[in-house]
Write a protein that holds these residues in place. Structure first.
Motif, PDB file in Angstrom:
ATOM      1  N   THR A  56       0.924  -1.224   0.018  1.00  0.00           N
ATOM      2  CA  THR A  56      -0.178   0.023   0.047  1.00  0.00           C
ATOM      3  C   THR A  56       0.919   1.291   0.004  1.00  0.00           C
ATOM      4  O   THR A  56       0.490   2.203  -0.738  1.00  0.00           O
ATOM      5  N   ASN A  57       1.956   1.111   0.742  1.00  0.00           N
ATOM      6  CA  ASN A  57       2.845   2.303   0.787  1.00  0.00           C
ATOM      7  C   ASN A  57       3.409   2.496  -0.634  1.00  0.00           C
ATOM      8  O   ASN A  57       3.777   3.490  -1.178  1.00  0.00           O
ATOM      9  N   GLY A  58       3.849   1.429  -1.253  1.00  0.00           N
ATOM     10  CA  GLY A  58       4.455   1.467  -2.528  1.00  0.00           C
ATOM     11  C   GLY A  58       3.499   2.079  -3.530  1.00  0.00           C
ATOM     12  O   GLY A  58       3.722   3.048  -4.440  1.00  0.00           O
ATOM     13  N   ILE A  59       2.327   1.634  -3.560  1.00  0.00           N
ATOM     14  CA  ILE A  59       1.284   2.281  -4.387  1.00  0.00           C
ATOM     15  C   ILE A  59       1.008   3.838  -4.158  1.00  0.00           C
ATOM     16  O   ILE A  59       0.968   4.646  -5.105  1.00  0.00           O
ATOM     17  N   LYS A  60       1.011   3.969  -2.762  1.00  0.00           N
ATOM     18  CA  LYS A  60       0.907   5.489  -2.541  1.00  0.00           C
ATOM     19  C   LYS A  60       2.040   6.377  -2.964  1.00  0.00           C
ATOM     20  O   LYS A  60       1.622   7.408  -3.461  1.00  0.00           O
ATOM     21  N   HIS A  61       2.942   5.737  -3.196  1.00  0.00           N
ATOM     22  CA  HIS A  61       4.252   6.447  -3.615  1.00  0.00           C
ATOM     23  C   HIS A  61       4.608   6.444  -5.128  1.00  0.00           C
ATOM     24  O   HIS A  61       5.541   6.573  -5.651  1.00  0.00           O
ATOM     25  N   LEU A 370      18.885  -4.399   6.118  1.00  0.00           N
ATOM     26  CA  LEU A 370      17.750  -4.614   4.905  1.00  0.00           C
ATOM     27  C   LEU A 370      18.274  -3.692   4.053  1.00  0.00           C
ATOM     28  O   LEU A 370      18.145  -3.956   2.538  1.00  0.00           O
ATOM     29  N   ASN A 371      18.222  -2.292   4.251  1.00  0.00           N
ATOM     30  CA  ASN A 371      18.320  -1.128   3.385  1.00  0.00           C
ATOM     31  C   ASN A 371      19.590  -1.321   2.573  1.00  0.00           C
ATOM     32  O   ASN A 371      19.756  -0.901   1.351  1.00  0.00           O
ATOM     33  N   ASP A 372      20.630  -2.172   3.021  1.00  0.00           N
ATOM     34  CA  ASP A 372      21.749  -2.355   2.327  1.00  0.00           C
ATOM     35  C   ASP A 372      22.177  -3.649   1.676  1.00  0.00           C
ATOM     36  O   ASP A 372      22.858  -4.032   0.734  1.00  0.00           O
ATOM     37  N   ALA A 373      21.151  -4.823   1.958  1.00  0.00           N
ATOM     38  CA  ALA A 373      21.430  -6.008   1.270  1.00  0.00           C
ATOM     39  C   ALA A 373      20.657  -6.026   0.090  1.00  0.00           C
ATOM     40  O   ALA A 373      19.779  -5.324  -0.115  1.00  0.00           O
ATOM     41  N   TYR A 374      20.987  -7.349  -0.528  1.00  0.00           N
ATOM     42  CA  TYR A 374      20.210  -7.809  -1.826  1.00  0.00           C
ATOM     43  C   TYR A 374      20.305  -9.327  -1.663  1.00  0.00           C
ATOM     44  O   TYR A 374      21.328  -9.706  -1.958  1.00  0.00           O
ATOM     45  N   PRO A 375      19.107  -9.893  -1.684  1.00  0.00           N
ATOM     46  CA  PRO A 375      17.794  -9.446  -1.399  1.00  0.00           C
ATOM     47  C   PRO A 375      17.717  -9.390   0.034  1.00  0.00           C
ATOM     48  O   PRO A 375      18.747  -8.343   0.601  1.00  0.00           O
ATOM     49  N   HIS A 417       9.895   5.923 -13.034  1.00  0.00           N
ATOM     50  CA  HIS A 417       9.374   5.546 -11.715  1.00  0.00           C
ATOM     51  C   HIS A 417      10.332   4.696 -11.013  1.00  0.00           C
ATOM     52  O   HIS A 417      10.094   3.036 -11.419  1.00  0.00           O
ATOM     53  N   ARG A 418      11.326   4.981 -10.069  1.00  0.00           N
ATOM     54  CA  ARG A 418      11.798   3.938  -9.408  1.00  0.00           C
ATOM     55  C   ARG A 418      11.926   3.805  -7.951  1.00  0.00           C
ATOM     56  O   ARG A 418      12.887   3.611  -7.300  1.00  0.00           O
ATOM     57  N   GLN A 419      10.739   4.291  -7.620  1.00  0.00           N
ATOM     58  CA  GLN A 419      10.358   4.161  -6.196  1.00  0.00           C
ATOM     59  C   GLN A 419      10.298   2.625  -5.730  1.00  0.00           C
ATOM     60  O   GLN A 419      10.696   2.429  -4.440  1.00  0.00           O
ATOM     61  N   LEU A 420      10.240   1.706  -6.589  1.00  0.00           N
ATOM     62  CA  LEU A 420      10.314   0.225  -6.306  1.00  0.00           C
ATOM     63  C   LEU A 420      11.677  -0.148  -5.706  1.00  0.00           C
ATOM     64  O   LEU A 420      11.819  -0.902  -4.735  1.00  0.00           O
ATOM     65  N   TYR A 421      12.686   0.623  -6.174  1.00  0.00           N
ATOM     66  CA  TYR A 421      13.985   0.327  -5.519  1.00  0.00           C
ATOM     67  C   TYR A 421      14.332   1.269  -4.451  1.00  0.00           C
ATOM     68  O   TYR A 421      14.971   0.664  -3.687  1.00  0.00           O
ATOM     69  N   GLU A 422      13.791   2.355  -4.512  1.00  0.00           N
ATOM     70  CA  GLU A 422      14.076   3.278  -3.362  1.00  0.00           C
ATOM     71  C   GLU A 422      13.664   2.852  -2.298  1.00  0.00           C
ATOM     72  O   GLU A 422      14.172   2.946  -1.141  1.00  0.00           O
ATOM     73  N   LEU A 423      12.289   2.210  -2.060  1.00  0.00           N
ATOM     74  CA  LEU A 423      11.666   1.930  -1.055  1.00  0.00           C
ATOM     75  C   LEU A 423      12.003   0.457  -0.667  1.00  0.00           C
ATOM     76  O   LEU A 423      11.646   0.034   0.531  1.00  0.00           O
ATOM     77  N   ASN A 424      12.849  -0.160  -1.606  1.00  0.00           N
ATOM     78  CA  ASN A 424      13.438  -1.492  -1.208  1.00  0.00           C
ATOM     79  C   ASN A 424      12.163  -2.512  -0.918  1.00  0.00           C
ATOM     80  O   ASN A 424      12.340  -3.427  -0.267  1.00  0.00           O
ATOM     81  N   ILE A 425      11.223  -2.411  -1.786  1.00  0.00           N
ATOM     82  CA  ILE A 425      10.042  -3.190  -1.498  1.00  0.00           C
ATOM     83  C   ILE A 425      10.013  -4.565  -1.623  1.00  0.00           C
ATOM     84  O   ILE A 425       9.622  -5.287  -0.876  1.00  0.00           O
ATOM     85  N   ARG A 426      10.692  -5.272  -2.782  1.00  0.00           N
ATOM     86  CA  ARG A 426      10.780  -6.637  -2.830  1.00  0.00           C
ATOM     87  C   ARG A 426      11.780  -7.313  -1.719  1.00  0.00           C
ATOM     88  O   ARG A 426      11.138  -8.308  -1.309  1.00  0.00           O
ATOM     89  N   SER A 427      12.851  -6.830  -1.487  1.00  0.00           N
ATOM     90  CA  SER A 427      13.321  -7.363  -0.345  1.00  0.00           C
ATOM     91  C   SER A 427      12.856  -7.335   1.185  1.00  0.00           C
ATOM     92  O   SER A 427      12.711  -8.248   1.798  1.00  0.00           O
ATOM     93  N   ALA A 428      12.206  -6.235   1.204  1.00  0.00           N
ATOM     94  CA  ALA A 428      11.330  -5.813   2.503  1.00  0.00           C
ATOM     95  C   ALA A 428      10.096  -6.999   2.585  1.00  0.00           C
ATOM     96  O   ALA A 428      10.075  -7.404   3.544  1.00  0.00           O
ATOM     97  N   ILE A 429       9.352  -7.343   1.454  1.00  0.00           N
ATOM     98  CA  ILE A 429       8.525  -8.176   1.630  1.00  0.00           C
ATOM     99  C   ILE A 429       8.877  -9.646   1.856  1.00  0.00           C
ATOM    100  O   ILE A 429       8.357 -10.333   2.812  1.00  0.00           O
TER     101      ILE A 429
END
Length: 441
Positions: A56-61, A370-375, A417-429
């Protein structure tokens, strides 16, 4: 932002055609025994709320207008939910059986299984010069000794990308008539989009440009997708079977992945297709049902770098096959030792995390936040996967028996639109599930 179905947690449970009983893990709090580990009781409502909050936060941004998440544990899908809409106008809800443009996830689900099979059969050798199979490179001093292993591990110094579209457009943006036409003919047989046809032999121009491209003298990790444009021809030449037919017959059909394939607009799927970009340069309209990647488009939509479409469930099947090192439903589809080799880091001494074709976690990933890791930091060193430019991501973890699929159209309405990366959504989920399944001490 959610679709109009009830959003009390209702994970979808079913076996991935492996003949195993379904275990409704997330529908209740339960202890799970897996590869000698006992996992904590799972609070299913808490898991769902955390995922819902991140998306939801990702969609909002405006990271994406909608997405879906699938997680399989020990051969069983324990979570599969869709969120949001196809576009920001909130008209078409995301559905669990939607087809997505997989972008670079194509690399590990299209040509790579074919390459692994051919390596297992002795028809390809990872450590002889690639020019053995791609003859024009024999005449290229900077390419003649590069091996397939170096190429697949992105250790060859190849140029990352060539924008072939530039060769097809005039300065005013109009098509060059010798390369692109609005109607089909004998010389323009490859359809790239509605009313866009590419010169049948344009692929030869692409090959020549790849052959002439520069190679870095500094052999360090440098991601390149160029050879994935060549692999389909090599696969066809070595097998005598057209590339798409070969991967369908040898991989998708045996695992029951019915939606994995190219050119979905030409097939009668009942599934909705999620759009990608509102293209203002090439197609001048919304790209939907045709590959987003322009290089794959100029090959008629069938390529090794991009072009595959599919559902989350079918992606889970092929990733489950990889997780089991080539085995699916009791059948060994790929040689176990070959899959293990391809999913192993090849050049760690060069600070290169990659396997062969597969992406791997950052070296020392488990020590990072988390913010520095991948994934996610919690994935095992044995895990592997790949991401896609359109907002797709797949990951398999053999040690923890987890498959993670994330699908979105983050390039809508445009690729900026690069917020997917900037918010680190995939790793956070992804981390939510690892935390929920942490072994009890």
């Amino acid at each position: 932002m959610k679709n109009n179905r009830s959003y009390m947690l209702k994970a979808i449970y079913f076996s991935l055609s492996l003949g195993l009983c379904c275990n409704p893990i997330l529908g209740q709090k339960a202890n799970i025994s897996l590869t000698g580990k006992t996992y904590q009781k799972i609070d299913s409502l808490d898991v769902y709320h955390k995922i819902d909050s991140i998306i939801t936060n990702g969609i909002k941004h405006e990271a994406f207008p909608g997405a879906q998440v699938l997680v399989a544990l020990n051969d069983t899908i324990i979570f599969h939910e869709a969120f949001g809409y196809h576009t920001y106008d909130s008209i078409q809800h995301v559905a669990l059986d939607d087809l997505y443009d997989l972008a670079s996830v194509t690399k590990i689900t299209g040509p790579l299984p074919a390459i692994m099979k051919l390596v297992g059969e002795g028809k390809l050798d990872l450590d002889v010069p690639f020019s053995t199979y791609w003859k024009p490179w024999k005449r290229r001093k900077d390419k003649k000794d590069i091996t397939l292993r170096e190429i697949l591990a992105h250790q060859a110094g190849l140029q990352p990308y060539i924008v072939f579209l530039n060769k097809t457009l005039k300065k005013n943006g109009r098509f060059k008539n010798r390369f692109l036409r609005k109607s089909r003919s004998n010389r323009f047989e490859k359809q790239a989009f509605d009313s866009i046809y590419v010169k049948t032999r344009f692929n030869r121009k692409m090959y020549r440009m790849i052959n002439r491209s520069k190679v870095s003298e500094d052999k360090t990790y440098r991601y390149s997708g160029l050879t994935f444009l060549l692999f389909p021809k090599i696969i066809t030449d070595l097998t005598g079977v057209p590339y798409e037919q070969y991967i369908i017959e040898n991989f998708y059909e045996p695992i029951g992945a019915k939606t994995l394939g190219f050119l979905p607009s030409t097939k009668n799927y009942p599934n909705h297709i999620v759009p990608t970009e509102m293209d203002t340069i090439y197609r001048h309209t919304l790209t939907k049902g045709w590959v987003h990647d322009e290089n794959a488009s100029l090959l008629g939509g069938i390529s090794g770098n991009a072009g595959l479409f599919g559902t989350a469930e079918d992606l889970a099947k092929i990733m489950q096959m990889y997780l089991q090192y080539g085995s699916y439903n009791g059948k060994q589809i790929l040689p176990e030792e070959v899959v293990k080799e391809f999913t192993t880091v090849q050049f760690p001494e060069n600070d290169n995390r990659r396997g062969l074709g597969f992406d791997k976690s950052l070296l020392g990933n488990d020590t990072l936040a988390l913010n520095d890791a991948y994934p996610a930091p919690e994935v095992s060193p044995e895990s592997f996967g790949h991401s896609g430019f359109t907002g797709t991501f797949v990951w398999a973890d053999p040690e923890n028996q987890l498959v993670y699929i994330f699908l979105s159209n983050r390039v809508y309405p445009n690729r900026e639109h690069r917020q997917l990366y900037e918010l680190n959504i995939r790793s956070a989920i992804q981390q939510v599930f690892y935390k929920a399944l942490e072994p009890q001490l």
